[in-house]
Design an enzyme around this catalytic site. Structure first.
Site, PDB file in Angstrom:
ATOM      1  N   GLU A 261      30.314  11.122  54.454  1.00  0.00           N
ATOM      2  CA  GLU A 261      29.408  12.095  54.841  1.00  0.00           C
ATOM      3  C   GLU A 261      31.424  13.169  55.780  1.00  0.00           C
ATOM      4  OE1 GLU A 261      30.049  14.330  57.812  1.00  0.00           O
ATOM      5  OE2 GLU A 261      28.729  12.886  59.146  1.00  0.00           O
ATOM      6  N   CYS A 300      31.413  18.769  61.836  1.00  0.00           N
ATOM      7  CA  CYS A 300      31.031  18.856  59.923  1.00  0.00           C
ATOM      8  C   CYS A 300      30.689  19.629  59.613  1.00  0.00           C
ATOM      9  CB  CYS A 300      31.490  17.612  59.632  1.00  0.00           C
ATOM     10  SG  CYS A 300      29.378  16.836  59.602  1.00  0.00           S
TER      11      CYS A 300
END
Length: 703
Positions: A261, A300
């Site tokens: 990720e 993120c």
């Protein structure tokens, strides 16, 4: 506000059942005043031993059922919530405000509750998970197959980023734990002291089996050199680091599953139809400002590329300037501060370096200077003011689509058509999340379908859902967190899919009776058990998959059809019109499908009060053959599976759900209809139920 020197922490590693603290290590500094806050090191940790210990101890975790693990998670979540203020105090040292910490701390703990609930609601109380339907592999029905999922025998190695030291750990740990796979957590060093504090409480709680969670602070050393085929590696961080780890020789040689990720250049699109006076315009401005400043932009999923119609650029810049002017910068311990600092001075300098590169294709239109600081130290602290750039020709630029300033920075990009907006969004080469802000459904549809192939999650935000929306940058346990391409190609969370990711899928081929014994679910064609006791007279604890009842026969008459039509008002021609029915697909009048279900219930029901308390539902109904006047039906009712229900607040009667397979056949033995019935059935109180409420004593009460 406080300026006192904080106590220097020494976060330890927890491996092979003991806490391990090194004498020397890396010194960490708080993000506000630049004072030493912690010393971390993994020196002396035997990584091979830690992994071997996790695999060995994992056997105990794998022997527990999904529901048992889920109850442990729920208890653990409650335990951690009671200690959250300790975590908030350490959170301030990372540069994050309390509001930022809420997302990390209580959001992370909330993930434990979410997975506990999903597991108890969607998974069986077993150690394995039947997956998909039974496949008939032979013409005679004696050879069948089905997939089942079982826990992997290894350790889930979880390498986490610094920006969410609590949520980042728990969002990986929760699905792995439900799956029966132990975790070895390696947090990023900058905020490892907060992760360690939470892990210390988890271990002290005694609520999870030993070995289910290990922690390595400091350098990961040769950890990846010791992973094996049954292990897994999950990494969160930069795309560049992910690329290096993914091709680690041992990971490649042993084909160890590696999930990434990675940070991505997420976009938010203001629809062409949105005008400055519309509610959606205000929503867009607030969403972009929140994503720039939340966690000081260190997310993120943060919005890096706001895409706006070209003729609204000036209005957006002005509105964003006003919104960001409200943001006060400084010591997050102060109530009047809305944005803290980046995690470290080193991170601030990296962001500044990227900002310089971005200015080759864009110009700064908001920020770029140093506003008043409410507490903290400009030089020793890691402060950076919110900054917005404008790239006037984004379709021909490269930097804004390739360079991520992992801080309070975003680059505005104008577009002319929806096709241009889709193209710009895709130029990020794969993103975790994107948002579309519009009230025009056709516009939303075009943008969503256009962007879907390169994104992991898409939010459509408008006036109708703004009150409940969790926002552009908030992953949810029920939905996928991940994305293709640059975003890593991984998939975390996503509800039960996140659990399945930690399990091995195996196809089991056998005869129906053996497959039923393995899966503990009835398989059509398997041997059934019939006795003199009606299945509805058995309690939840007594009934077993395969227990069955074959009913008496009933011949369908014209009166049945006419009476049912009169009772329900269903006068469809195939049932009541002799001429129309002959010209229809059946060539004759046929009974209502719902009459057949009702008649079957009359055949198999046991009327007297008993353990069966209520009909809970009906699923997978299929009508296969028509039943005409004079045809004779009978029903076989078979226990398919059992699902224990937990007592809810206010409930005093323990129950479970029994799923029954109902098969209606005609006089030729042909299957007429098939469906599953769910009944609520009384069960005995067990050790997982809360204590029974004491019965009232005194006059008029039974002793």
């Amino acid at each position: 506000m406080t300026t006192n020197q904080p106590q220097i922490l020494r976060p330890a590693s927890y491996v092979y059942g003991q806490w391990h603290t090194a004498k020397d290590g890396q010194t960490l500094y708080d993000a506000i005043y630049g004072r030493p806050v912690a010393i971390i090191s993994s020196e002396g940790v035997d990584f091979a031993q830690a992994l071997a210990y996790g695999r060995e101890q994992g056997a105990a975790l794998r022997k527990l059922t999904f529901h048992t693990r889920a109850r442990m998670l729920r208890s653990l979540g409650t335990y951690l919530l009671e200690r959250k203020e300790d975590y908030y105090a350490l959170n301030l040292l990372t540069g994050a405000t309390r509001r930022d910490g809420w997302v990390d701390i209580e959001g992370g703990i909330g993930t434990l509750f979410s997975y506990s609930s999903m597991a108890r609601r969607e998974l069986p109380d077993e150690r394995f998970l039947p997956d998909g339907k039974v496949e008939v592999l032979g013409k005679g029905g004696t050879f069948v197959g089905r997939h089942i999922l079982v826990p992997r025998d290894g350790v889930a190695v979880q390498i986490n980023a610094y920006n969410f030291p609590v949520w980042g750990m728990l969002e990986k740990f929760a699905p792995a734990f439900i799956a029966g796979m132990p975790s070895l957590v390696k947090p990023a060093p900058q905020t490892a002291y907060l992760t360690e504090r939470v892990v210390r409480d988890i271990i002290a709680s005694g609520l999870i089996p030993e070995g289910a969670l290990q922690l390595v602070t400091g350098d990961p050393g040769d950890l990846l050199s010791h992973v094996e085929e049954q292990d897994m590696v999950a990494f969160t961080g930069s795309a560049a680091t992910a690329q290096k780890l993914r091709v680690h020789p041992n990971i490649v040689a042993r084909n160890v599953p590696f999930m990434t990720e990675a940070d991505s250049l997420n976009a938010s699109v203001l629809g062409l139809s949105v005008r400055p006076e519309d509610p959606e315009f205000t929503l867009f401005i607030k969403e972009v400002a929140r994503e720039i400043t939340g966690k000081a932009g260190q997310k993120c999923t943060a919005i890096r590329r706001p895409l706006v119609p070209r003729d609204r650029v000036d209005a957006v810049v002005e509105a964003l300037r006003k919104e960001l002017a409200k943001v006060t910068l400084g010591d997050p311990a102060r109530d009047d501060v809305r944005m803290g600092a980046l995690v470290s001075v080193e991170q601030r300098e990296r962001v500044r370096g990227t900002l310089e590169q971005l200015q080759r294709d864009a110009e700064i239109v908001i920020g770029g200077g140093e506003s008043e600081l409410l507490g903290g130290d400009r030089e020793k602290g890691a402060f950076l003011d919110p900054t917005v750039l404008l790239c006037r020709d984004p379709l021909n630029a490269r930097g804004p689509h390739e360079l991520e300033a992992f801080g309070p920075v975003a680059t505005l990009m104008p577009y002319d058509t929806l096709d241009d907006a889709v193209q710009l969004a895709k130029m990020g080469r794969g993103s975790l999340a994107a948002s579309v802000i519009t009230h025009d459904r056709a516009e939303a549809t075009e943008l969503v379908l256009g962007m879907a192939s390169t994104h992991g999650r898409l939010l459509v935000l408008n006036r109708d859902n703004a009150g409940e929306s969790t926002g552009h940058g908030s992953p949810l346990p029920q939905l996928k967190h991940g994305g293709p391409g640059r975003a890593g190609g991984g998939e975390e969370l996503a509800g039960i899919a996140g659990v399945k990711h930690h399990m091995n899928k195996v196809a089991v081929q056998a005869d129906p009776t053996t497959l039923m014994a393995v899966t503990r679910e009835y398989v059509p064609g398997a041997e059934v058990q019939e006795d003199v006791i009606h299945p509805f007279r058995k309690s939840f604890d007594e009934i077993q998959p395969g227990d069955s009842l074959l009913t008496h026969r009933r011949t369908v008459t014209e009166a049945d059809i006419v009476n049912f039509a009169g009772l329900t008002g269903d006068h469809f021609y195939a049932h009541v019109d002799e001429i129309g029915a002959k010209e229809g697909i059946f060539g004759k009048r046929v009974a209502h499908g719902y009459f057949l279900i009702s008649a079957a219930a009359g055949q198999f029901v046991s009327a007297a009060p008993g353990p069966v308390l209520a009909n809970y539902g009906l699923e997978s109904l299929r009508f296969i053959e028509p039943v005409g006047i004079g045809d004779t039906i009978r029903t076989r009712l078979t226990c398919k599976r059992k699902i224990r229900k937990e007592l809810r607040p206010g409930e005093t009667r323990p129950t479970g759900v029994v799923e029954w397979r109902s098969e209606i056949t005609n006089q030729h033995g042909q299957l007429v209809a098939t469906y599953d019935i769910l009944t609520l059935v009384e069960r005995a109180r067990d050790g997982f139920d809360p204590p029974a409420e004491p019965q009232p004593q005194g006059q008029g009460a039974e002793a």
